[in-house]
Design a protein around this motif. Sequence first.
Motif, PDB file in Angstrom:
ATOM      1  N   ARG A  92     -27.186   0.019 -21.673  1.00 41.09           N
ATOM      2  CA  ARG A  92     -25.747  -0.325 -20.953  1.00 41.09           C
ATOM      3  C   ARG A  92     -26.641   0.443 -19.361  1.00 41.09           C
ATOM      4  O   ARG A  92     -26.321  -0.401 -18.510  1.00 41.09           O
ATOM      5  CB  ARG A  92     -24.947   0.580 -21.542  1.00 41.09           C
ATOM      6  N   ARG A  93     -26.992   0.771 -18.915  1.00 42.41           N
ATOM      7  CA  ARG A  93     -27.902   1.889 -18.078  1.00 42.41           C
ATOM      8  C   ARG A  93     -28.212   0.519 -16.991  1.00 42.41           C
ATOM      9  O   ARG A  93     -27.730   0.231 -15.707  1.00 42.41           O
ATOM     10  CB  ARG A  93     -28.265   3.053 -17.998  1.00 42.41           C
ATOM     11  N   ALA A  94     -29.024  -0.522 -17.757  1.00 42.12           N
ATOM     12  CA  ALA A  94     -29.232  -1.795 -17.154  1.00 42.12           C
ATOM     13  C   ALA A  94     -28.515  -2.688 -17.011  1.00 42.12           C
ATOM     14  O   ALA A  94     -28.311  -4.330 -16.135  1.00 42.12           O
ATOM     15  CB  ALA A  94     -30.320  -2.003 -18.331  1.00 42.12           C
ATOM     16  N   GLY A  95     -26.963  -2.509 -17.056  1.00 42.79           N
ATOM     17  CA  GLY A  95     -26.194  -3.828 -17.210  1.00 42.79           C
ATOM     18  C   GLY A  95     -26.428  -4.747 -18.674  1.00 42.79           C
ATOM     19  O   GLY A  95     -25.454  -5.664 -18.136  1.00 42.79           O
ATOM     20  N   ARG A  96     -26.681  -4.975 -19.295  1.00 44.37           N
ATOM     21  CA  ARG A  96     -27.713  -5.689 -20.306  1.00 44.37           C
ATOM     22  C   ARG A  96     -26.451  -4.643 -21.478  1.00 44.37           C
ATOM     23  O   ARG A  96     -25.638  -3.754 -22.050  1.00 44.37           O
ATOM     24  CB  ARG A  96     -28.685  -5.566 -20.991  1.00 44.37           C
ATOM     25  N   VAL A  97     -25.790  -6.937 -22.763  1.00 49.01           N
ATOM     26  CA  VAL A  97     -24.681  -5.708 -23.596  1.00 49.01           C
ATOM     27  C   VAL A  97     -25.874  -5.927 -24.657  1.00 49.01           C
ATOM     28  O   VAL A  97     -26.762  -6.808 -24.993  1.00 49.01           O
ATOM     29  CB  VAL A  97     -23.465  -7.030 -23.849  1.00 49.01           C
ATOM     30  N   GLY A  98     -25.907  -4.361 -24.936  1.00 52.15           N
ATOM     31  CA  GLY A  98     -27.236  -4.670 -26.217  1.00 52.15           C
ATOM     32  C   GLY A  98     -25.917  -4.612 -27.683  1.00 52.15           C
ATOM     33  O   GLY A  98     -24.972  -5.021 -27.862  1.00 52.15           O
ATOM     34  N   GLY A  99     -26.220  -3.541 -28.673  1.00 55.84           N
ATOM     35  CA  GLY A  99     -26.289  -3.399 -29.807  1.00 55.84           C
ATOM     36  C   GLY A  99     -25.417  -2.667 -29.725  1.00 55.84           C
ATOM     37  O   GLY A  99     -24.501  -2.336 -28.763  1.00 55.84           O
ATOM     38  N   THR A 100     -24.675  -3.211 -30.815  1.00 56.15           N
ATOM     39  CA  THR A 100     -22.638  -1.759 -30.704  1.00 56.15           C
ATOM     40  C   THR A 100     -22.415  -1.038 -31.662  1.00 56.15           C
ATOM     41  O   THR A 100     -23.632  -1.448 -32.753  1.00 56.15           O
ATOM     42  CB  THR A 100     -21.463  -3.337 -31.503  1.00 56.15           C
ATOM     43  N   THR A 101     -22.125   0.032 -31.286  1.00 57.15           N
ATOM     44  CA  THR A 101     -21.649   0.997 -32.539  1.00 57.15           C
ATOM     45  C   THR A 101     -20.605   1.383 -33.231  1.00 57.15           C
ATOM     46  O   THR A 101     -19.833   0.316 -32.486  1.00 57.15           O
ATOM     47  CB  THR A 101     -21.546   2.058 -31.008  1.00 57.15           C
ATOM     48  N   ALA A 102     -20.264   2.243 -34.208  1.00 60.89           N
ATOM     49  CA  ALA A 102     -19.409   1.830 -34.656  1.00 60.89           C
ATOM     50  C   ALA A 102     -19.143   3.295 -35.227  1.00 60.89           C
ATOM     51  O   ALA A 102     -19.389   4.345 -35.115  1.00 60.89           O
ATOM     52  CB  ALA A 102     -19.703   1.134 -36.617  1.00 60.89           C
ATOM     53  N   VAL A 103     -17.340   3.708 -35.140  1.00 56.32           N
ATOM     54  CA  VAL A 103     -16.675   5.058 -35.862  1.00 56.32           C
ATOM     55  C   VAL A 103     -16.071   4.362 -37.083  1.00 56.32           C
ATOM     56  O   VAL A 103     -15.119   3.500 -37.024  1.00 56.32           O
ATOM     57  CB  VAL A 103     -15.800   5.130 -34.545  1.00 56.32           C
ATOM     58  N   PHE A 104     -16.529   5.142 -37.513  1.00 59.02           N
ATOM     59  CA  PHE A 104     -15.481   5.297 -38.951  1.00 59.02           C
ATOM     60  C   PHE A 104     -14.961   6.744 -39.669  1.00 59.02           C
ATOM     61  O   PHE A 104     -15.945   7.904 -39.422  1.00 59.02           O
ATOM     62  CB  PHE A 104     -16.440   4.793 -40.132  1.00 59.02           C
ATOM     63  N   GLY A 105     -13.880   6.511 -40.270  1.00 58.91           N
ATOM     64  CA  GLY A 105     -13.546   7.510 -41.723  1.00 58.91           C
ATOM     65  C   GLY A 105     -14.382   8.423 -42.729  1.00 58.91           C
ATOM     66  O   GLY A 105     -15.074   7.601 -42.563  1.00 58.91           O
ATOM     67  N   ALA A 106     -13.907   8.893 -42.905  1.00 55.45           N
ATOM     68  CA  ALA A 106     -14.490   9.747 -44.190  1.00 55.45           C
ATOM     69  C   ALA A 106     -14.483   8.734 -45.084  1.00 55.45           C
ATOM     70  O   ALA A 106     -15.552   8.450 -46.237  1.00 55.45           O
ATOM     71  CB  ALA A 106     -13.839  11.428 -44.605  1.00 55.45           C
ATOM     72  N   SER A 107     -13.911   7.841 -45.470  1.00 54.02           N
ATOM     73  CA  SER A 107     -14.184   6.854 -46.532  1.00 54.02           C
ATOM     74  C   SER A 107     -14.900   5.853 -45.937  1.00 54.02           C
ATOM     75  O   SER A 107     -14.488   4.588 -46.935  1.00 54.02           O
ATOM     76  CB  SER A 107     -12.599   6.452 -47.054  1.00 54.02           C
ATOM     77  N   GLY A 108     -15.061   5.597 -45.051  1.00 56.14           N
ATOM     78  CA  GLY A 108     -15.693   4.676 -44.647  1.00 56.14           C
ATOM     79  C   GLY A 108     -14.761   3.236 -44.097  1.00 56.14           C
ATOM     80  O   GLY A 108     -15.630   2.652 -43.445  1.00 56.14           O
ATOM     81  N   GLN A 109     -13.814   4.103 -43.991  1.00 52.12           N
ATOM     82  CA  GLN A 109     -12.761   2.798 -43.399  1.00 52.12           C
ATOM     83  C   GLN A 109     -12.966   2.968 -41.879  1.00 52.12           C
ATOM     84  O   GLN A 109     -12.583   3.628 -41.224  1.00 52.12           O
ATOM     85  CB  GLN A 109     -11.050   2.848 -43.609  1.00 52.12           C
TER      86      GLN A 109
END
Length: 266
Positions: free
Chosen positions: A148-165
């Motif tokens: 991200r610092r280099a301006g490259r589109v790298g991996g994607t991150t995820a956030v989810f709830g306690a049930s995994g949704q």
Amino acid sequence: MSVLVVIPARFASSRYPGKPLAALRGAGGLSRSLIERSWRAAIAVRGVDKVVVATDDDRIREACAAFGAEVVMTSAECANGTERCAEAYRHLRGTQDIVVNLQGDAPLTPPWFIEALVSALQADPAAEIATPVLRCDGRALQGLVEDRRAGRVGGTTAVFGASGQALYFSKEVIPYTGRDYAPDAETPVFHHVGVYAYRPDALAAYPGWPVGPLERLEGLEQLRFLENGRHVKCVEVRAEGRQFWELNNPEDVPRIEAMMAEMGME
């Protein structure tokens, strides 16, 4: 449950034209194309009934025929891999209970990642889509931050709830941590692995929905499911000694080849 794996592949990538045919050298120096390595990852999955490559490009079709893959030709109008999977399933008149989208830029995907998705859909009738997430250690998190610092589109991150949704997916590094981690330390950041298992009804509905503002901003196809209220289940998987990275940019080729060499992958 019967399982179809579709590997969507297009030649005209805006970030990396011709990416599916990019050569990757394994630990022994053997060179295979990205699409062949992705196909080999798919056929290693247990419990799969059929594997096909879905493309709109004759160069990819010919390359796949050379190493024995079945190919379904799809429209050049498909906006992303999910739309291409939906079209391939229609063309095949598929009857499988689960359709897996193994994107053609993820040749390091271990078979147990996909097996975990199938098991998750079997166990949770409310889930319509399942996708794997991998907890980052400090080294993986640093790689995301540096991209991200280099301006490259790298991996994607995820956030989810306690049930995994799933709550959200982003090309930014989320959640914000505000600190550094040792290379082998666990972090609260999850790397989203670009693999999906769909129930056919959810997959069939997808191409009919308009592109929403979040999908447009992030360029992430899975956000269309969230924007239309569908239940996306994040399934935490373990690397079990394997390294994982998608091939998003030309700069990722030496990174992936180094990982393959370290893991002894031919």
